[in-house]
Design a protein around this motif. Structure first.
Motif, PDB file in Angstrom:
ATOM      1  N   ALA A  43       0.836  -1.202   0.000  1.00  0.00           N
ATOM      2  CA  ALA A  43       0.000   0.000   0.000  1.00  0.00           C
ATOM      3  C   ALA A  43       0.873   1.255   0.000  1.00  0.00           C
ATOM      4  O   ALA A  43       0.485   2.284  -0.549  1.00  0.00           O
ATOM      5  CB  ALA A  43      -0.930  -0.004   1.206  1.00  0.00           C
ATOM      6  N   GLU A  44       2.053   1.158   0.578  1.00  0.00           N
ATOM      7  CA  GLU A  44       2.986   2.290   0.607  1.00  0.00           C
ATOM      8  C   GLU A  44       3.361   2.726  -0.810  1.00  0.00           C
ATOM      9  O   GLU A  44       3.566   3.900  -1.080  1.00  0.00           O
ATOM     10  CB  GLU A  44       4.249   1.889   1.367  1.00  0.00           C
ATOM     11  CG  GLU A  44       5.344   2.937   1.364  1.00  0.00           C
ATOM     12  CD  GLU A  44       6.631   2.422   1.985  1.00  0.00           C
ATOM     13  OE1 GLU A  44       7.695   2.840   1.510  1.00  0.00           O
ATOM     14  OE2 GLU A  44       6.583   1.616   2.920  1.00  0.00           O
ATOM     15  N   VAL A  45       3.429   1.780  -1.738  1.00  0.00           N
ATOM     16  CA  VAL A  45       3.802   2.062  -3.119  1.00  0.00           C
ATOM     17  C   VAL A  45       2.567   2.193  -4.008  1.00  0.00           C
ATOM     18  O   VAL A  45       2.430   3.144  -4.755  1.00  0.00           O
ATOM     19  CB  VAL A  45       4.742   0.960  -3.670  1.00  0.00           C
ATOM     20  CG1 VAL A  45       5.022   1.165  -5.156  1.00  0.00           C
ATOM     21  CG2 VAL A  45       6.037   0.928  -2.871  1.00  0.00           C
ATOM     22  N   LYS A  46       1.655   1.236  -3.911  1.00  0.00           N
ATOM     23  CA  LYS A  46       0.470   1.210  -4.781  1.00  0.00           C
ATOM     24  C   LYS A  46      -0.655   2.124  -4.315  1.00  0.00           C
ATOM     25  O   LYS A  46      -1.562   2.425  -5.073  1.00  0.00           O
ATOM     26  CB  LYS A  46      -0.069  -0.216  -4.871  1.00  0.00           C
ATOM     27  CG  LYS A  46       0.776  -1.114  -5.741  1.00  0.00           C
ATOM     28  CD  LYS A  46       0.079  -2.412  -5.974  1.00  0.00           C
ATOM     29  CE  LYS A  46       0.293  -2.810  -7.401  1.00  0.00           C
ATOM     30  NZ  LYS A  46      -0.436  -3.956  -7.818  1.00  0.00           N
ATOM     31  N   GLY A  47      -0.629   2.508  -3.046  1.00  0.00           N
ATOM     32  CA  GLY A  47      -1.735   3.274  -2.500  1.00  0.00           C
ATOM     33  C   GLY A  47      -2.898   2.343  -2.194  1.00  0.00           C
ATOM     34  O   GLY A  47      -2.768   1.121  -2.255  1.00  0.00           O
ATOM     35  N   HIS A  48      -4.033   2.930  -1.876  1.00  0.00           N
ATOM     36  CA  HIS A  48      -5.207   2.131  -1.528  1.00  0.00           C
ATOM     37  C   HIS A  48      -6.252   2.117  -2.630  1.00  0.00           C
ATOM     38  O   HIS A  48      -7.366   1.643  -2.442  1.00  0.00           O
ATOM     39  CB  HIS A  48      -5.815   2.631  -0.213  1.00  0.00           C
ATOM     40  CG  HIS A  48      -4.923   2.399   0.960  1.00  0.00           C
ATOM     41  ND1 HIS A  48      -4.764   1.166   1.545  1.00  0.00           N
ATOM     42  CD2 HIS A  48      -4.122   3.238   1.640  1.00  0.00           C
ATOM     43  CE1 HIS A  48      -3.913   1.254   2.539  1.00  0.00           C
ATOM     44  NE2 HIS A  48      -3.509   2.506   2.623  1.00  0.00           N
ATOM     45  N   VAL A  78      12.489  -8.462   1.832  1.00  0.00           N
ATOM     46  CA  VAL A  78      12.944  -7.487   2.817  1.00  0.00           C
ATOM     47  C   VAL A  78      14.099  -6.713   2.178  1.00  0.00           C
ATOM     48  O   VAL A  78      15.163  -7.273   1.919  1.00  0.00           O
ATOM     49  CB  VAL A  78      13.406  -8.178   4.122  1.00  0.00           C
ATOM     50  CG1 VAL A  78      13.900  -7.142   5.124  1.00  0.00           C
ATOM     51  CG2 VAL A  78      12.280  -9.022   4.711  1.00  0.00           C
ATOM     52  N   PHE A  79      13.858  -5.436   1.914  1.00  0.00           N
ATOM     53  CA  PHE A  79      14.834  -4.597   1.239  1.00  0.00           C
ATOM     54  C   PHE A  79      15.725  -3.889   2.251  1.00  0.00           C
ATOM     55  O   PHE A  79      15.302  -3.626   3.387  1.00  0.00           O
ATOM     56  CB  PHE A  79      14.126  -3.568   0.354  1.00  0.00           C
ATOM     57  CG  PHE A  79      13.393  -4.177  -0.806  1.00  0.00           C
ATOM     58  CD1 PHE A  79      14.040  -4.394  -2.010  1.00  0.00           C
ATOM     59  CD2 PHE A  79      12.064  -4.550  -0.690  1.00  0.00           C
ATOM     60  CE1 PHE A  79      13.376  -4.967  -3.084  1.00  0.00           C
ATOM     61  CE2 PHE A  79      11.389  -5.127  -1.755  1.00  0.00           C
ATOM     62  CZ  PHE A  79      12.043  -5.344  -2.950  1.00  0.00           C
ATOM     63  N   THR A  85       6.895  -4.544   3.438  1.00  0.00           N
ATOM     64  CA  THR A  85       5.458  -4.772   3.587  1.00  0.00           C
ATOM     65  C   THR A  85       4.762  -5.325   2.350  1.00  0.00           C
ATOM     66  O   THR A  85       3.589  -5.650   2.411  1.00  0.00           O
ATOM     67  CB  THR A  85       4.742  -3.476   4.015  1.00  0.00           C
ATOM     68  OG1 THR A  85       5.008  -2.458   3.047  1.00  0.00           O
ATOM     69  CG2 THR A  85       5.207  -3.027   5.383  1.00  0.00           C
ATOM     70  N   GLY A  86       5.457  -5.449   1.239  1.00  0.00           N
ATOM     71  CA  GLY A  86       4.827  -5.981   0.031  1.00  0.00           C
ATOM     72  C   GLY A  86       4.866  -7.499  -0.004  1.00  0.00           C
ATOM     73  O   GLY A  86       5.905  -8.106   0.237  1.00  0.00           O
ATOM     74  N   LEU A  87       3.736  -8.107  -0.301  1.00  0.00           N
ATOM     75  CA  LEU A  87       3.674  -9.554  -0.485  1.00  0.00           C
ATOM     76  C   LEU A  87       3.531  -9.828  -1.979  1.00  0.00           C
ATOM     77  O   LEU A  87       2.539  -9.471  -2.599  1.00  0.00           O
ATOM     78  CB  LEU A  87       2.504 -10.168   0.279  1.00  0.00           C
ATOM     79  CG  LEU A  87       2.537 -10.009   1.797  1.00  0.00           C
ATOM     80  CD1 LEU A  87       1.352 -10.718   2.421  1.00  0.00           C
ATOM     81  CD2 LEU A  87       3.845 -10.520   2.375  1.00  0.00           C
TER      82      LEU A  87
END
Length: 129
Positions: A43-48, A78-79, A85-87
């Protein structure tokens, strides 16, 4: 029975900062850690929702510290910039592989339009006449 494409082997090449995915029968891909980071499904990258995407800048040197399986359906990457947080569901990961060239060009175009840089050590100052 599922139709998802699941890799049979995943290897992290830390020195070249690439993740290789082997799907068998000669279908192998190498994805840069930067590409995986800027296209994180989080969500941090793609938004909601549509239009809420956040352009990821300064990720040229990002690497992956760890790869964690999530059940039988995804990976958690894990970067080294702290993002985790991305799955990456199997289908999404395969889509990143098969559409890599077009997605990467889209990212470069968006970076240029924003006047942003991939290199975290480069600062851009723009002046309007």
């Amino acid at each position: 029975m599922t139709s998802e494409k699941r890799p049979v082997a995943i290897n992290l090449h830390s020195k070249s900062r690439e993740l290789s995915l082997d799907y068998g029968e000669g279908e192998t891909y190498r994805l840069s850690c930067e590409y995986l980071r800027v296209y994180s499904p989080s969500a941090e990258v793609k938004g909601h929702g549509p239009g809420q995407e956040v352009l990821q800048t300064g990720k040229m040197h990002v690497n992956i510290n760890a790869i964690k399986p999530v059940g039988h359906y995804a990976l958690q990457l894990v970067f080294d910039d702290g993002h985790d947080t991305g799955l990456y569901a199997w289908d999404y990961l395969h889509d990143l592989c098969t559409h890599q060239e077009a997605r990467w060009q889209d990212y470069l175009n968006r970076m240029e339009a924003a006047g942003a840089q991939r290199d975290p050590d480069v600062q851009v100052v723009q002046f309007q006449p």
